[in-house]
Design an enzyme around this catalytic site. Structure first.
Site, PDB file in Angstrom:
ATOM      1  N   GLY A  83      36.137  43.914  37.613  1.00 56.68           N
ATOM      2  CA  GLY A  83      36.037  42.819  36.648  1.00 56.68           C
ATOM      3  C   GLY A  83      36.663  41.542  37.189  1.00 56.68           C
ATOM      4  CB  THR A  84      39.766  40.936  39.115  1.00 57.35           C
ATOM      5  OG1 THR A  84      40.568  41.647  38.165  1.00 57.35           O
ATOM      6  CG2 THR A  84      40.540  39.752  39.646  1.00 57.35           C
ATOM      7  CG  ASN A 162      43.439  42.226  28.011  1.00 60.93           C
ATOM      8  OD1 ASN A 162      43.041  41.077  27.834  1.00 60.93           O
ATOM      9  ND2 ASN A 162      44.561  42.505  28.628  1.00 60.93           N
ATOM     10  CD  GLN A 190      39.633  45.960  27.607  1.00 60.67           C
ATOM     11  OE1 GLN A 190      39.212  46.975  27.036  1.00 60.67           O
ATOM     12  NE2 GLN A 190      40.516  46.021  28.585  1.00 60.67           N
ATOM     13  CB  SER A 210      35.692  46.262  34.719  1.00 64.47           C
ATOM     14  OG  SER A 210      36.415  47.167  35.510  1.00 64.47           O
ATOM     15  N   GLY A 211      33.595  48.779  35.599  1.00 68.59           N
ATOM     16  CA  GLY A 211      33.223  50.178  35.414  1.00 68.59           C
ATOM     17  C   GLY A 211      34.298  51.047  34.782  1.00 68.59           C
ATOM     18  CG  HIS A 212      38.687  50.565  35.628  1.00 68.42           C
ATOM     19  ND1 HIS A 212      39.926  50.614  35.039  1.00 68.42           N
ATOM     20  CD2 HIS A 212      38.533  49.302  36.072  1.00 68.42           C
ATOM     21  CE1 HIS A 212      40.492  49.423  35.140  1.00 68.42           C
ATOM     22  NE2 HIS A 212      39.678  48.610  35.755  1.00 68.42           N
ATOM     23  CB  THR A 248      28.161  48.462  52.859  1.00 66.65           C
ATOM     24  OG1 THR A 248      27.816  47.899  54.125  1.00 66.65           O
ATOM     25  CG2 THR A 248      27.388  49.756  52.640  1.00 66.65           C
ATOM     26  CB  CYS A 336      58.705  44.521  34.077  1.00 65.16           C
ATOM     27  SG  CYS A 336      60.431  44.580  34.494  1.00 65.16           S
TER      28      CYS A 336
HETATM   29  N1  PLP Z   1      39.426  41.205  32.016  1.00 63.40           N
HETATM   30  C1  PLP Z   1      39.926  41.956  31.033  1.00 63.40           C
HETATM   31  C2  PLP Z   1      39.804  41.490  29.609  1.00 63.40           C
HETATM   32  C3  PLP Z   1      40.553  43.176  31.321  1.00 63.40           C
HETATM   33  O1  PLP Z   1      41.054  43.915  30.328  1.00 63.40           O
HETATM   34  C4  PLP Z   1      40.651  43.582  32.673  1.00 63.40           C
HETATM   35  C5  PLP Z   1      41.360  44.829  33.033  1.00 63.40           C
HETATM   36  O2  PLP Z   1      42.312  45.214  32.384  1.00 63.40           O
HETATM   37  C6  PLP Z   1      40.093  42.766  33.662  1.00 63.40           C
HETATM   38  C7  PLP Z   1      39.487  41.577  33.297  1.00 63.40           C
HETATM   39  C8  PLP Z   1      40.145  43.139  35.105  1.00 63.40           C
HETATM   40  O3  PLP Z   1      39.236  44.168  35.403  1.00 63.40           O
HETATM   41  P1  PLP Z   1      39.415  45.020  36.740  1.00 63.40           P
HETATM   42  O4  PLP Z   1      40.583  45.912  36.539  1.00 63.40           O
HETATM   43  O5  PLP Z   1      38.139  45.769  36.906  1.00 63.40           O
HETATM   44  O6  PLP Z   1      39.623  44.035  37.840  1.00 63.40           O
END
Ligand code: PLP
Length: 403
Positions: A83-84, A162, A190, A210-212, A248, A336
């Protein structure tokens, strides 16, 4: 899905996982589909031979499956590493393709994937407007409208927060951006897999996922690029992803994301009813039974799986440690940093009072959570909160006052 054994040395041998906004377990069906591509089917999709071609077909199938979940066309989906990366790629491209405009509009409560990039862009002499939110975590659309000008290159507003799960009206904001000639990007990390999405009927130009977060593995994401939206690649290299993202392909994970998208579509209705009912019962029980508890953020305008509460006079981290000992995985809003416990930027932006801002707890559910797990947390959390308040001098006085 059966609970995992705790490995962190806690006294419990069972994990109750309520941290699905941090990451989700890989669905068994997803794992099954991806595994052959880590063993026998290791071809490179760019290779000319049959072995590569078979893999390339499966990557395209995954693209179609993900596009179906998004209500998009397959050619509008580009696979990325997370996602980032998708957020960074979207915003950088929008700036590159709107030269002459040096203004960005975003919100104070974005994920660091957007916020840290915006701070970097300020160093690169872009001007950024960080929109405030109210006590419920909501945006004022008049303020959004006023902030977007003819100088604005891109508006980037997350679809769901999130930490609190609060939803923003991205469709209305996308229209405002379009009227002023700015690109609209949304961080939908999210939302995708939890709420319906129909990009064919939308004005969103760019969308990150984001997949995870939807039961695929970590290390794969995607960027939606509306057809006709000019795009400058962020990762520059080979011709993969139709020249839009070099490198790749992470084949097994892409296939996993395709399967996860298909499962998410099939489970969407359940997510919105059963999971929401579990979340509501959990939250209502906590607020009823734990002293000094209050919900953070709008009760209505939010994801069905997320509950954020704050407890007066105690530290969220202390609650997390006690819960962890019982095998319960949750999260607090604090980060933290350099030895000091900074309260969450999201809760601070909402003006959560200082008596509560350190005592936040986020519980985020998935389709694998059960009624028994909710009962377990409801049995153990209120006594933990009571005990921690007794240890805090102000909390003890308050408790006595309300006895
Ligand atoms: N954006 C939001 C709202 C998220 O909650 C997260 C992950 O917690 C991300 C972006 C980043 O995604 P990734 O962990 O796949 O880089």
């Amino acid at each position: 899905m059966s609970a995992l054994r705790a490995t962190s040395g806690g006294s419990s041998d069972q994990v109750v996982y309520f941290d699905n906004n941090a990451t989700t377990p890989v669905a068994p069906q997803v794992l099954e589909e991806m595994l052959p591509y880590l063993s026998q089917l290791y071809g490179n999709p760019s290779s000319m031979h049959l072995f590569g071609g078979q893999v390339a077909d499966r990557v395209e199938e995954a693209r179609s499956r993900l596009a179906a979940l998004l209500g998009a066309q397959p050619e509008e989906v580009v696979f990325t590493s997370c996602g980032t990366e998708s957020d960074n790629a979207a915003i950088r491209s929008a700036l590159d393709r709107n030269p002459g405009r040096r203004h960005i509009v975003t919100t104070r409560v974005e994920h660091p994937a957007v916020l840290s990039l915006c701070r970097r862009l300020e160093e690169e002499r872009f001007r950024v407007t960080y929109l405030p939110v109210d006590a419920e975590g909501l945006l004022d659309l008049n303020q959004v409208d006023e902030a977007i000008t003819d100088e604005t290159a891109v508006v980037s507003v997350m679809w769901a927060n999130n930490e609190t799960g609060v939803l923003f009206p991205v469709e209305e904001i996308a229209l405002m951006a379009r009227e002023r000639g700015a690109f609209f990007h949304t961080d939908a990390v999210q939302v995708i897999g939890k709420l319906p999405c129909d990009l064919a009927q939308s004005h969103i130009d760019l969308l990150a996922l984001s997949g995870h977060k939807l039961h695929a593995p970590k290390g794969v994401g995607a960027l939606y690029i509306r057809r006709g939206t000019p795009f400058t690649p962020f990762v520059i290299g080979g011709h993969q992803e139709h020249g839009l993202r070099g490198g790749t392909e992470n084949v097994a994970s892409i296939i996993a994301l395709g399967k996860a998208a298909e499962l998410a579509a099939a489970n969407m209705a359940e997510e919105q009813t059963r999971v929401k009912a579990l979340r509501d019962r959990l939250e209502e029980g906590i607020i009823r039974d734990a002293p000094g508890a209050a919900r953070n953020g709008s009760g209505e305008q939010r994801l069905p799986n997320t509950s954020s509460t704050s407890f007066e006079y105690i530290e969220g981290e202390a609650i997390l440690l006690h819960l962890s000992d019982l095998g319960v995985c949750a999260s607090s809003g604090s980060a933290c940093t350099s030895g000091s416990l900074e309260p969450s930027h999201v809760l601070r932006a909402m003006g959560v009072p200082y008596t509560r801002v350190h005592g936040s707890l986020r519980l985020s559910l998935s389709r694998y959570n059960t009624d028994e797990e909710v009962d377990y947390v409801l049995a153990h959390l209120p006594p933990i909160v009571r005990k921690l308040r007794e240890l805090s001098p102000v909390g003890r006085e308050e408790l006595a006052g309300h006895a």
